[in-house]
Design a protein around this motif. Sequence first.
Motif, PDB file in Angstrom:
ATOM      1  N   GLN A  71     -14.770   8.867  -4.145  1.00  9.17           N
ATOM      2  CA  GLN A  71     -15.699   9.822  -3.531  1.00  9.17           C
ATOM      3  C   GLN A  71     -16.866   9.144  -2.827  1.00  9.17           C
ATOM      4  O   GLN A  71     -17.905   9.771  -2.603  1.00  9.17           O
ATOM      5  CB  GLN A  71     -16.204  10.818  -4.580  1.00  9.17           C
ATOM      6  CG  GLN A  71     -15.073  11.621  -5.221  1.00  9.17           C
ATOM      7  CD  GLN A  71     -15.561  12.614  -6.242  1.00  9.17           C
ATOM      8  OE1 GLN A  71     -16.646  12.475  -6.802  1.00  9.17           O
ATOM      9  NE2 GLN A  71     -14.758  13.641  -6.509  1.00  9.17           N
ATOM     10  N   GLU A  72     -16.711   7.893  -2.429  1.00 10.81           N
ATOM     11  CA  GLU A  72     -17.728   7.194  -1.646  1.00 10.81           C
ATOM     12  C   GLU A  72     -17.068   6.556  -0.432  1.00 10.81           C
ATOM     13  O   GLU A  72     -15.986   5.968  -0.539  1.00 10.81           O
ATOM     14  CB  GLU A  72     -18.451   6.146  -2.492  1.00 10.81           C
ATOM     15  CG  GLU A  72     -19.262   6.748  -3.625  1.00 10.81           C
ATOM     16  CD  GLU A  72     -19.995   5.712  -4.463  1.00 10.81           C
ATOM     17  OE1 GLU A  72     -20.720   6.112  -5.392  1.00 10.81           O
ATOM     18  OE2 GLU A  72     -19.821   4.496  -4.202  1.00 10.81           O
TER      19      GLU A  72
ATOM     20  N   TYR B 178     -12.397   7.327   1.882  1.00  8.36           N
ATOM     21  CA  TYR B 178     -13.264   7.364   0.710  1.00  8.36           C
ATOM     22  C   TYR B 178     -12.503   6.816  -0.493  1.00  8.36           C
ATOM     23  O   TYR B 178     -11.315   7.101  -0.661  1.00  8.36           O
ATOM     24  CB  TYR B 178     -13.703   8.798   0.402  1.00  8.36           C
ATOM     25  CG  TYR B 178     -14.794   9.314   1.304  1.00  8.36           C
ATOM     26  CD1 TYR B 178     -16.104   9.443   0.845  1.00  8.36           C
ATOM     27  CD2 TYR B 178     -14.519   9.684   2.618  1.00  8.36           C
ATOM     28  CE1 TYR B 178     -17.112   9.921   1.668  1.00  8.36           C
ATOM     29  CE2 TYR B 178     -15.519  10.155   3.453  1.00  8.36           C
ATOM     30  CZ  TYR B 178     -16.813  10.273   2.973  1.00  8.36           C
ATOM     31  OH  TYR B 178     -17.818  10.729   3.799  1.00  8.36           O
TER      32      TYR B 178
ATOM     33  N   GLN C 175     -21.613   9.756   0.451  1.00  7.16           N
ATOM     34  CA  GLN C 175     -20.698  10.622  -0.292  1.00  7.16           C
ATOM     35  C   GLN C 175     -20.249  11.850   0.496  1.00  7.16           C
ATOM     36  O   GLN C 175     -19.394  12.602   0.029  1.00  7.16           O
ATOM     37  CB  GLN C 175     -21.360  11.056  -1.598  1.00  7.16           C
ATOM     38  CG  GLN C 175     -21.664   9.886  -2.536  1.00  7.16           C
ATOM     39  CD  GLN C 175     -22.370  10.306  -3.806  1.00  7.16           C
ATOM     40  OE1 GLN C 175     -23.279  11.137  -3.774  1.00  7.16           O
ATOM     41  NE2 GLN C 175     -21.957   9.736  -4.925  1.00  7.16           N
ATOM     42  N   TYR C 176     -20.804  12.028   1.690  1.00  6.04           N
ATOM     43  CA  TYR C 176     -20.431  13.192   2.494  1.00  6.04           C
ATOM     44  C   TYR C 176     -20.636  12.864   3.961  1.00  6.04           C
ATOM     45  O   TYR C 176     -21.670  12.311   4.346  1.00  6.04           O
ATOM     46  CB  TYR C 176     -21.282  14.401   2.109  1.00  6.04           C
ATOM     47  CG  TYR C 176     -20.761  15.710   2.639  1.00  6.04           C
ATOM     48  CD1 TYR C 176     -19.670  16.328   2.044  1.00  6.04           C
ATOM     49  CD2 TYR C 176     -21.338  16.323   3.740  1.00  6.04           C
ATOM     50  CE1 TYR C 176     -19.172  17.532   2.520  1.00  6.04           C
ATOM     51  CE2 TYR C 176     -20.852  17.524   4.227  1.00  6.04           C
ATOM     52  CZ  TYR C 176     -19.770  18.129   3.616  1.00  6.04           C
ATOM     53  OH  TYR C 176     -19.279  19.313   4.098  1.00  6.04           O
TER      54      TYR C 176
END
Length: 207
Positions: free
Chosen positions: A89-90, A86, A134-135
């Motif tokens: 945060q992406e 990441y 993002q997750y």
Amino acid sequence: MSFPPTLNQIDMWSPILFPCFMLLPFIGSKPATAIRFNILHNGDSVGELTALKVIDGKQTTYYNNMDIKVKVLATIRMNFDVQSTYINQELEYSKVDITLNGRPYVTNTTKRVGNKYQFCKDGKLKTTFDGPIQYSAAMMIFGEPIGYSSAYSEEYGGFHTIKKSTTNVYEKQNSRGRKSIYYYQNQVLKSMDVDVGLATVDMVLKE
């Protein structure tokens, strides 16, 4: 049940595994968070899951490694190596290598290209979809998925739903309805119940 197992049968192994040589670039440079789980089948230890989180500035990389040997009609040994990187945060890139009984089985990658992602299986483009991500499933090892209703599957290039069933207990369900159950305490993952099609296993945190 087919043999060797199809990807659908071993679907829920995603959040997992790394070989030791992958750690070498990080030893002595950046602090890393490592978590280990004992894998149980019918009460017997059948393998280990190790997860590593490395933060370097704006980049966070998750390495998951699982090696399991279980007998269901025949003895099967599966190994999963998952890397998810990441930036800000992406998700930028992920790679999943799966071996079955010591032989290469499948390699899946997800790569960010502009505002979209390309999901490839064994080097062949399977799908392109919009971002950002993002997750993902690999992140569930490192903390309670508070505020998330889905997690990207690095194996399959799609999203699995997340549902909070009771306090600190979450169900992650794939597109075929199979569920993994995650048990947290003080936002720390303590154990998982995983249905992989071939068998149901428990993963218990090594304190």
